[in-house]
Design a protein around this motif. Structure first.
Motif, PDB file in Angstrom:
ATOM      1  N   LEU B   4       0.842  -1.198   0.000  1.00  0.00           N
ATOM      2  CA  LEU B   4       0.000   0.000   0.000  1.00  0.00           C
ATOM      3  C   LEU B   4       0.878   1.249   0.000  1.00  0.00           C
ATOM      4  O   LEU B   4       1.823   1.334   0.786  1.00  0.00           O
ATOM      5  CB  LEU B   4      -0.869  -0.015   1.266  1.00  0.00           C
ATOM      6  CG  LEU B   4      -1.605   1.275   1.643  1.00  0.00           C
ATOM      7  CD1 LEU B   4      -2.680   1.611   0.608  1.00  0.00           C
ATOM      8  CD2 LEU B   4      -2.227   1.152   3.038  1.00  0.00           C
ATOM      9  N   VAL B   6       0.530   5.474   0.325  1.00  0.00           N
ATOM     10  CA  VAL B   6      -0.293   6.662   0.528  1.00  0.00           C
ATOM     11  C   VAL B   6       0.578   7.859   0.198  1.00  0.00           C
ATOM     12  O   VAL B   6       1.670   8.011   0.761  1.00  0.00           O
ATOM     13  CB  VAL B   6      -0.795   6.752   1.983  1.00  0.00           C
ATOM     14  CG1 VAL B   6      -1.695   7.968   2.151  1.00  0.00           C
ATOM     15  CG2 VAL B   6      -1.528   5.474   2.371  1.00  0.00           C
ATOM     16  N   VAL B  45      -3.572   4.806  -2.199  1.00  0.00           N
ATOM     17  CA  VAL B  45      -4.602   5.617  -1.557  1.00  0.00           C
ATOM     18  C   VAL B  45      -4.197   7.074  -1.740  1.00  0.00           C
ATOM     19  O   VAL B  45      -3.107   7.472  -1.282  1.00  0.00           O
ATOM     20  CB  VAL B  45      -4.786   5.264  -0.068  1.00  0.00           C
ATOM     21  CG1 VAL B  45      -5.618   6.325   0.636  1.00  0.00           C
ATOM     22  CG2 VAL B  45      -5.439   3.894   0.073  1.00  0.00           C
ATOM     23  N   PRO B 106      -6.294  10.831   4.828  1.00  0.00           N
ATOM     24  CA  PRO B 106      -6.414   9.462   4.330  1.00  0.00           C
ATOM     25  C   PRO B 106      -7.147   8.522   5.285  1.00  0.00           C
ATOM     26  O   PRO B 106      -6.780   8.395   6.454  1.00  0.00           O
ATOM     27  CB  PRO B 106      -4.963   9.024   4.137  1.00  0.00           C
ATOM     28  CG  PRO B 106      -4.146   9.958   4.958  1.00  0.00           C
ATOM     29  CD  PRO B 106      -4.894  11.226   5.065  1.00  0.00           C
ATOM     30  N   ILE B 108      -7.978   4.652   5.500  1.00  0.00           N
ATOM     31  CA  ILE B 108      -7.577   3.396   4.870  1.00  0.00           C
ATOM     32  C   ILE B 108      -8.759   2.426   4.932  1.00  0.00           C
ATOM     33  O   ILE B 108      -9.235   2.101   6.027  1.00  0.00           O
ATOM     34  CB  ILE B 108      -6.346   2.792   5.580  1.00  0.00           C
ATOM     35  CG1 ILE B 108      -5.216   3.833   5.674  1.00  0.00           C
ATOM     36  CG2 ILE B 108      -5.868   1.539   4.848  1.00  0.00           C
ATOM     37  CD1 ILE B 108      -4.761   4.409   4.351  1.00  0.00           C
ATOM     38  N   ARG B 113      -6.284  -2.537   5.456  1.00  0.00           N
ATOM     39  CA  ARG B 113      -5.654  -2.279   6.751  1.00  0.00           C
ATOM     40  C   ARG B 113      -4.660  -3.361   7.170  1.00  0.00           C
ATOM     41  O   ARG B 113      -3.840  -3.133   8.052  1.00  0.00           O
ATOM     42  CB  ARG B 113      -6.725  -2.094   7.831  1.00  0.00           C
ATOM     43  CG  ARG B 113      -7.484  -0.783   7.590  1.00  0.00           C
ATOM     44  CD  ARG B 113      -8.289  -0.351   8.779  1.00  0.00           C
ATOM     45  NE  ARG B 113      -8.897   0.941   8.471  1.00  0.00           N
ATOM     46  CZ  ARG B 113      -9.288   1.812   9.386  1.00  0.00           C
ATOM     47  NH1 ARG B 113      -9.176   1.524  10.666  1.00  0.00           N
ATOM     48  NH2 ARG B 113      -9.811   2.961   9.025  1.00  0.00           N
ATOM     49  N   VAL B 118       3.705  -1.057   3.808  1.00  0.00           N
ATOM     50  CA  VAL B 118       3.068   0.251   3.677  1.00  0.00           C
ATOM     51  C   VAL B 118       4.139   1.307   3.423  1.00  0.00           C
ATOM     52  O   VAL B 118       5.145   1.368   4.135  1.00  0.00           O
ATOM     53  CB  VAL B 118       2.289   0.613   4.963  1.00  0.00           C
ATOM     54  CG1 VAL B 118       1.708   2.023   4.870  1.00  0.00           C
ATOM     55  CG2 VAL B 118       1.194  -0.406   5.237  1.00  0.00           C
ATOM     56  N   VAL B 131      -2.214   7.296   9.011  1.00  0.00           N
ATOM     57  CA  VAL B 131      -2.165   6.046   8.245  1.00  0.00           C
ATOM     58  C   VAL B 131      -1.491   4.954   9.071  1.00  0.00           C
ATOM     59  O   VAL B 131      -1.935   3.805   9.116  1.00  0.00           O
ATOM     60  CB  VAL B 131      -1.417   6.248   6.910  1.00  0.00           C
ATOM     61  CG1 VAL B 131      -1.274   4.915   6.173  1.00  0.00           C
ATOM     62  CG2 VAL B 131      -2.145   7.266   6.045  1.00  0.00           C
ATOM     63  N   GLN B 134      -3.729   3.355  11.338  1.00  0.00           N
ATOM     64  CA  GLN B 134      -4.747   2.519  10.694  1.00  0.00           C
ATOM     65  C   GLN B 134      -4.166   1.231  10.087  1.00  0.00           C
ATOM     66  O   GLN B 134      -4.908   0.424   9.532  1.00  0.00           O
ATOM     67  CB  GLN B 134      -5.432   3.317   9.579  1.00  0.00           C
ATOM     68  CG  GLN B 134      -6.226   4.512  10.088  1.00  0.00           C
ATOM     69  CD  GLN B 134      -6.762   5.356   8.929  1.00  0.00           C
ATOM     70  OE1 GLN B 134      -7.719   4.967   8.259  1.00  0.00           O
ATOM     71  NE2 GLN B 134      -6.139   6.485   8.678  1.00  0.00           N
ATOM     72  N   THR B 135      -2.863   1.077  10.160  1.00  0.00           N
ATOM     73  CA  THR B 135      -2.248  -0.112   9.551  1.00  0.00           C
ATOM     74  C   THR B 135      -1.367  -0.810  10.587  1.00  0.00           C
ATOM     75  O   THR B 135      -0.179  -1.050  10.352  1.00  0.00           O
ATOM     76  CB  THR B 135      -1.405   0.275   8.310  1.00  0.00           C
ATOM     77  OG1 THR B 135      -0.473   1.304   8.707  1.00  0.00           O
ATOM     78  CG2 THR B 135      -2.261   0.795   7.180  1.00  0.00           C
TER      79      THR B 135
END
Lengths: 310, 310
Positions: B4, B6, B45, B106, B108, B113, B118, B131, B134-135
């Protein structure tokens, strides 16, 4: 095993940022041979004045360097006065007093004419050529120069290419000598003129070798604090050539290994002030740092290529 | 395998020396994912405006990049206008129009997630932290930033160190963030705060990695002509993280190999203008260059250490 260096034995007056000027033993042949003395027994051909003290000769002798061909003449020893910029990279030459070096015309004694390895340190290119003509049996000849000689002696320098095994330059010097803005084009032109290998020096960023097999990269060994970069280029050459002289092999792969040794040797040079601090490095420090450098640079290419499998 | 990123999907107006400004697709997430798409299938994202054309989405889709989480909002896409200096290294930011990016916060989606890898591309550090929160299941989190965020968001950045697997900075940014003039001291401070590994980027001179095993050097892959350096740092991160995502291993040695892959991927980025030129590189070109890079850097350490035998 025989390693001859022709260059300057001199004094440097060095001004580091925010410090008073300090005079210290210097010169291309001094730095080269101090570096080389970790791995070989270099012989210096140079000239000094009557002011040159015995203790500095004794220092070189103590390193196993053959000083018996350093000629002593009436007059003063070569002195260079330089001031480093705040970044410890750029520097200005404030004064250059040639002294007895002004009339230096190197005559290579008969017993040194069959030296295996010859370093033509940074002196006037016509003098370097004179040495080259007197060392026809050399198996390996390295050449160093600086910007100020290139314009005045371009044709002499270019005429030496067919006999040059390893040419040390920085990127501006490649551009100036070849007239090519692109380093890759300039390097291939010089290789086309007969030089076996060309090292483009980038100071704190290391060096790039161009040879018949392509390109080899030598990132500088990272040192935590640079005390004085004077002599780094000569030490790089000294470590490289001493390795080659020690192993007595001069093929492409040997030169490639040699430059890794030179890189590590030069890293010790910049960590101290003057050749005496440099000489205090222990042989075990050199081996240990060499091992670390290999670890720092080598990549597991086999694993990567199988992983990416494109 | 799940990667992922961002960051920004944007337009860059780029002025190269002596050329008219040209607008081209850009942004940290765009460059990162284009680079990553050689080896993995990244998900972006980000947010774009209603002006963002379908053909650019289609370009990313065509690379196997998941664009379904790029939000489209009323307004204009982020635009950056930069002018490169003659050395093609220094650059000035002439104009930054945030557009819809100004209110980007952002979120997610649930299905992303648990991404393994990331990349927190260069956006405001408080958003990066959002972020990160959230991860929580990510196995590997990379962080990138730029000078302008460090003063404003120092504490946010430092608070992210314990969760950061790989932090991309240049040497000035290390100094600015840590207040330490010496890079080695600064790097060891950041490692002490919990970041697993720190890459100090030096542009055309490559990069240095600081990790728990010490230091690893990555000289830049030498390219004959730099067309446009925009995106090189994001491509470096993209190649590195895509490799890690591909192999699913995140130990020190894997990261060390990954940065070699990133170095080679980035070398293609600077040889063309915009992500489309970059994307035209064939997988076989990447493998071939990877093999050459290994040849250019690896040193026969065993032979040297036995030769010098100190």
């Amino acid at each position: 095993m025989s390693l001859l260096v022709v260059g300057s034995v001199a004094y440097d007056v060095i001004e580091l940022p925010g410090r008073e000027p300090v005079e210290v033993l210097g010169g291309s042949a001094t730095w080269f041979s101090t570096a080389a003395s970790f791995l070989s027994r270099p012989v210096i051909v140079a000239v000094v004045g009557t002011d040159f003290p015995e203790e500095d000769i004794a220092f070189l002798d103590g390193r196993g360097i053959d000083t018996s061909f350093i000629e002593r003449r009436e007059g003063l020893t070569f002195r260079w006065h330089g001031r480093y910029h705040d970044d410890m990279i750029g520097r200005d030459s404030l004064k250059t007093e040639l002294g007895v070096f002004a009339d230096f015309s190197p005559v290579i004694p008969q017993e040194l004419r069959d030296s295996d390895v010859v370093c033509l340190g940074n002196i006037k290119p016509d003098l370097q050529k004179l040495v080259m003509m007197q060392t026809r049996d050399a198996r390996f000849i390295a050449l160093d120069t600086i910007e100020c000689w290139i314009d005045m002696y371009r044709s002499e320098l270019l005429s030496m290419m067919p006999r040059t095994s390893l040419f040390f330059l920085n990127d501006d010097e490649v551009r100036q000598l070849t007239g090519e803005r692109n380093i890759f084009v300039g390097a291939s032109r010089l290789l086309g003129m007969g030089v076996k290998a060309l090292v483009v020096k980038k100071g704190e960023h290391g060096a790039i070798l161009f040879d018949e097999k392509g390109i080899k990269l030598y990132p500088a060994y990272p040192v935590e604090a640079v005390v004085d970069p004077t002599g780094a280029g000569d030490s790089f050459a000294g470590g490289t050539l001493a390795y080659l002289d020690r192993i007595g092999e001069f093929d492409v792969e040997s030169v490639r290994r040699g430059l890794a040794v030179g890189t590590v040797v030069a890293s010790f040079c910049v960590e101290g002030f003057g050749p005496r601090a440099f000489a205090r490095v222990r042989p075990s420090d050199l081996s240990a740092r060499m091992a670390r450098y290999v670890e720092m640079t080598n990549i597991d290419g086999g694993r990567i290529l199988s992983d990416i499998d494109l």
